[in-house]
Design an enzyme around this catalytic site. Sequence first.
Site, short mmCIF file in Angstrom:
data_model
loop_
_atom_site.label_atom_id
_atom_site.label_comp_id
_atom_site.label_asym_id
_atom_site.label_seq_id
_atom_site.Cartn_x
_atom_site.Cartn_y
_atom_site.Cartn_z
N CYS A 2 0.89 -1.29 0.00
CA CYS A 2 0.06 0.03 -0.08
C CYS A 2 0.99 1.24 -0.02
O CYS A 2 1.92 1.32 0.72
CB CYS A 2 -1.14 -0.02 1.22
SG CYS A 2 -2.19 -1.08 1.31
N ARG A 27 6.30 -0.52 -4.04
CA ARG A 27 5.78 -1.23 -2.95
C ARG A 27 4.94 -2.30 -3.16
O ARG A 27 4.70 -3.18 -2.23
CB ARG A 27 5.11 -0.15 -1.94
CG ARG A 27 6.00 1.03 -1.68
CD ARG A 27 5.10 2.29 -0.77
NE ARG A 27 4.72 1.66 0.37
CZ ARG A 27 5.48 1.56 1.54
NH1 ARG A 27 6.52 2.09 1.53
NH2 ARG A 27 4.96 1.12 2.53
N TRP A 74 -2.67 -2.89 -1.79
CA TRP A 74 -2.39 -4.14 -1.91
C TRP A 74 -3.22 -5.05 -1.06
O TRP A 74 -3.46 -4.88 0.14
CB TRP A 74 -0.87 -4.28 -1.30
CG TRP A 74 -0.25 -5.60 -1.55
CD1 TRP A 74 0.41 -6.18 -2.64
CD2 TRP A 74 -0.33 -6.78 -0.63
NE1 TRP A 74 0.92 -7.14 -2.38
CE2 TRP A 74 0.48 -8.06 -1.11
CE3 TRP A 74 -0.74 -6.96 0.57
CZ2 TRP A 74 0.87 -9.13 -0.71
CZ3 TRP A 74 -0.42 -8.43 1.38
CH2 TRP A 74 0.16 -9.44 0.73
N ASN A 100 -2.75 2.45 5.07
CA ASN A 100 -1.97 1.21 5.03
C ASN A 100 -1.79 0.50 6.23
O ASN A 100 -1.59 1.22 7.21
CB ASN A 100 -0.41 2.09 4.60
CG ASN A 100 0.63 0.62 4.29
OD1 ASN A 100 0.23 -0.63 4.58
ND2 ASN A 100 1.91 1.23 4.67
N GLY A 101 -2.13 -0.67 6.19
CA GLY A 101 -2.15 -1.58 7.70
C GLY A 101 -2.90 -2.50 7.93
O GLY A 101 -3.91 -2.62 6.63
N GLU A 481 18.63 -18.57 -2.36
CA GLU A 481 18.47 -17.46 -2.73
C GLU A 481 18.10 -17.49 -4.40
O GLU A 481 17.14 -16.69 -4.78
CB GLU A 481 19.70 -16.16 -2.42
CG GLU A 481 19.43 -14.88 -2.96
CD GLU A 481 18.12 -14.22 -2.61
OE1 GLU A 481 17.71 -14.43 -1.78
OE2 GLU A 481 18.03 -13.24 -3.11
N LYS A 485 14.55 -16.03 -5.83
CA LYS A 485 14.74 -15.25 -7.25
C LYS A 485 13.86 -15.65 -8.24
O LYS A 485 12.95 -15.14 -8.83
CB LYS A 485 16.02 -14.81 -7.48
CG LYS A 485 17.13 -13.96 -6.79
CD LYS A 485 16.31 -12.49 -6.63
CE LYS A 485 15.54 -12.27 -5.43
NZ LYS A 485 16.05 -11.89 -4.17
N GLU A 488 10.06 -16.22 -7.40
CA GLU A 488 9.13 -14.94 -7.21
C GLU A 488 9.18 -14.05 -8.54
O GLU A 488 7.98 -13.35 -8.76
CB GLU A 488 9.94 -14.25 -6.20
CG GLU A 488 11.05 -13.28 -6.52
CD GLU A 488 11.35 -12.52 -5.16
OE1 GLU A 488 10.85 -11.90 -4.66
OE2 GLU A 488 12.80 -12.57 -4.94
N HIS A 504 17.97 -37.03 1.35
CA HIS A 504 16.99 -37.44 2.42
C HIS A 504 15.38 -37.03 2.11
O HIS A 504 14.44 -36.99 2.74
CB HIS A 504 17.18 -36.68 3.81
CG HIS A 504 18.62 -37.15 4.11
ND1 HIS A 504 18.62 -38.57 4.92
CD2 HIS A 504 19.82 -36.49 4.16
CE1 HIS A 504 20.00 -38.48 5.21
NE2 HIS A 504 20.73 -37.39 4.87
N LYS A 603 7.17 -4.85 -2.03
CA LYS A 603 8.34 -4.49 -1.77
C LYS A 603 8.85 -4.47 -0.41
O LYS A 603 9.61 -4.71 0.24
CB LYS A 603 8.89 -3.27 -2.46
CG LYS A 603 10.37 -2.93 -2.14
CD LYS A 603 11.37 -4.02 -3.05
CE LYS A 603 12.77 -3.57 -2.84
NZ LYS A 603 13.54 -4.75 -2.90
C1 F6R Z 1 12.76 -11.23 -2.15
C2 F6R Z 1 12.62 -10.26 -1.38
C3 F6R Z 1 11.90 -10.41 0.12
C4 F6R Z 1 12.68 -9.71 1.19
C5 F6R Z 1 11.68 -9.75 2.31
C6 F6R Z 1 12.25 -9.03 3.72
O1 F6R Z 1 13.41 -10.69 -3.28
O2 F6R Z 1 12.72 -9.15 -1.68
O3 F6R Z 1 11.91 -11.71 0.32
O4 F6R Z 1 13.68 -9.87 1.18
O5 F6R Z 1 10.45 -9.45 2.15
O6 F6R Z 1 12.44 -7.84 3.19
P1 F6R Z 1 13.31 -6.76 3.79
O7 F6R Z 1 14.90 -7.11 3.70
O8 F6R Z 1 12.98 -5.23 3.59
O9 F6R Z 1 13.02 -6.90 5.63
#
Ligand code: F6R
Length: 608
Positions: A2, A27, A74, A100-101, A481, A485, A488, A504, A603
């Site tokens: 949001c 965001r 969102w 937002n919230g 990671e 990537k 997502e 396992h 984000k």
């Molecule tokens: C993946 C990604 C998320 C963030 C997670 C934590 O690419 O960006 O998994 O890493 O939401 O976000 P922060 O680092 O802002 O606490």
Amino acid sequence: MCGIIGYVGTRDVPSVLLGGLWRLEYRGYDSSGIAVIGNGELIIRKVPGKLSELEALIKRQPVSGGIGVGHTRWATHGLPQENNTHPLIDCNEEIALVVNGIIENYLSLKDDLESRGHIFRSVTDSEVIVHLIEEDLDKGLVDAVRSTVKKLTGNFAFAVISVNDRSKIVCARHDAPLICCYNSKEAAVASDISGVVSIFNDVIYIPNDSIVVLGKGKCNITNFQGREVRVTPRKVTIDVKDIDKGHFPHFMLKEIYEQPKVLHNIINERIVGGRVTLGSELGISDAEMKKVSRILIQACGTSWHAGLVGKYIIEKFARIHTEVDISSEFRYRDAVLDSDTLVMAVSQSGETADTLAGLREAKVKFLKVLSLVNVIQSSIHRESDGIIEIMAGPEIGVASTKAYTAEIVHLYLLALYLGSLRGFVSKVDLEEHIAALTKLPAQVEQVIRLDDDIREIAEEFSDARDFLFLGRGLNYATALEGALKLKEISYINATGYAAGEMKHGPIALIDHKMPIVCVNPRSSVYDKMFNNIQEAVARKGIPISVVTKGDRRTRGISKHSIPIPECHECVSPILAVIPLQLLAYHIATLKELDVDRPRNLAKSVTVE
Ligand code: F6R
């Protein structure tokens, strides 16, 4: 998650609101809207879907006025459809609200409000706020907001305007981010600084649990009880080009390519005269650091993966027992924490709700919290005892890339700092590590030059249904990671695993159609990982291996190999993740997906 924007002033209000919403778009959202007060009434434009659709609607049905609020939503409660889209309005169409919230007690509040005759237009939790304010409007908008916030549980940031007073925006925040700016001609409120970046030179980070009355030349801040709160404005340090794609097709690609520069800046700033310096806000003295017997790193997603690398490096160099927890688990598990435990939060945004709650959980137990954050003045920054700024610069692409490598390099620096302090890292060792770090920006540059080769590999596998990512030791986190990537942004089912755990269970997944990304640079676990790749080959899996340049052994058993430069094992997670970022990026673009705004993601995850 949001985006909120509000503006009062002499500029064209719909343009300022839309401009702010575009910059807050990163965001994450699925619907958007604005409300402007023109000719004494609220004019609302809102659409489910992208901001381009809102922009087109405003072009078809123009609005004008001197004050307005806007929102990107969102969805949490209720589908992304027009009735649930903000701004939300009261029964009499006098006030418009953007939030937002999450309001946790909304159901009981809603029952009460409906029993008193309020008509709800949406199924959102936020709508209770607008009706609660409406009920107390006879006290004036500010007092109505003050009595409303006291009735809410959950976390929120909101801005509200009223047709009865076109000179001010009233805002409130509790555990959700909000900033504001003002001068003699205009004032604005936004979820973060990018919403207002091209307009103001100074910014006020609104303190938690406060109410702001904002207008031209006016910014009165009080706490929920009504006591005045003084806040010193800060200079706006980012500019429009920092949050612009430049010549890149996507923010994600721009941010992958920015990594050499980011690492170069970090190393220049943090290594001075052959010593590690972690900045002026460390907040924890050397004497206190020496006493630490245990570190608990808590974080989410990509930042949690950085924490996993941190655990290996801190234990290796500082010999401090280090645990890594997912914040949403840590906050509820009543962990055993003694007074010599240092809790760390790692967060790019500094606003992640679970990480923030984990930090507070630690503080309730009177423990010191040291945080790694990218966004300065974020909630995690402000609430920590000490912070290390990771210096990645604004990260707009939803998939975190440069913040990940900046977090790892800072955890590495912290490990060296603690190791030196505790006598486990000698001067000679430190010199060796500094040499490895200093080479890093140029080495990352070399890996980025493999972009075209990686794109070719992506072309071969963009139709794959599943992927497996395997790594060991420091590069176990790289495998996790890489898988995150890919899933997502490409929506391909990708599983990251510690290679030694394969037999396992997950080995059952392997067949002749399964691409397996194997992270195997030269390291102390090279042979073990090599054996695991052999096991995958024996089951007809298709290895795509990240190897050290010149390594013929792993290359010999792999369908494709991606060479990274010879490096110290401890920097290998930084070099090895770059090809995986690029692989995910190219697969997603080949599938014509919205790389910077993947579905369902935000984000800044400000709700738990
Ligand atoms: C993946 C990604 C998320 C963030 C997670 C934590 O690419 O960006 O998994 O890493 O939401 O976000 P922060 O680092 O802002 O606490």
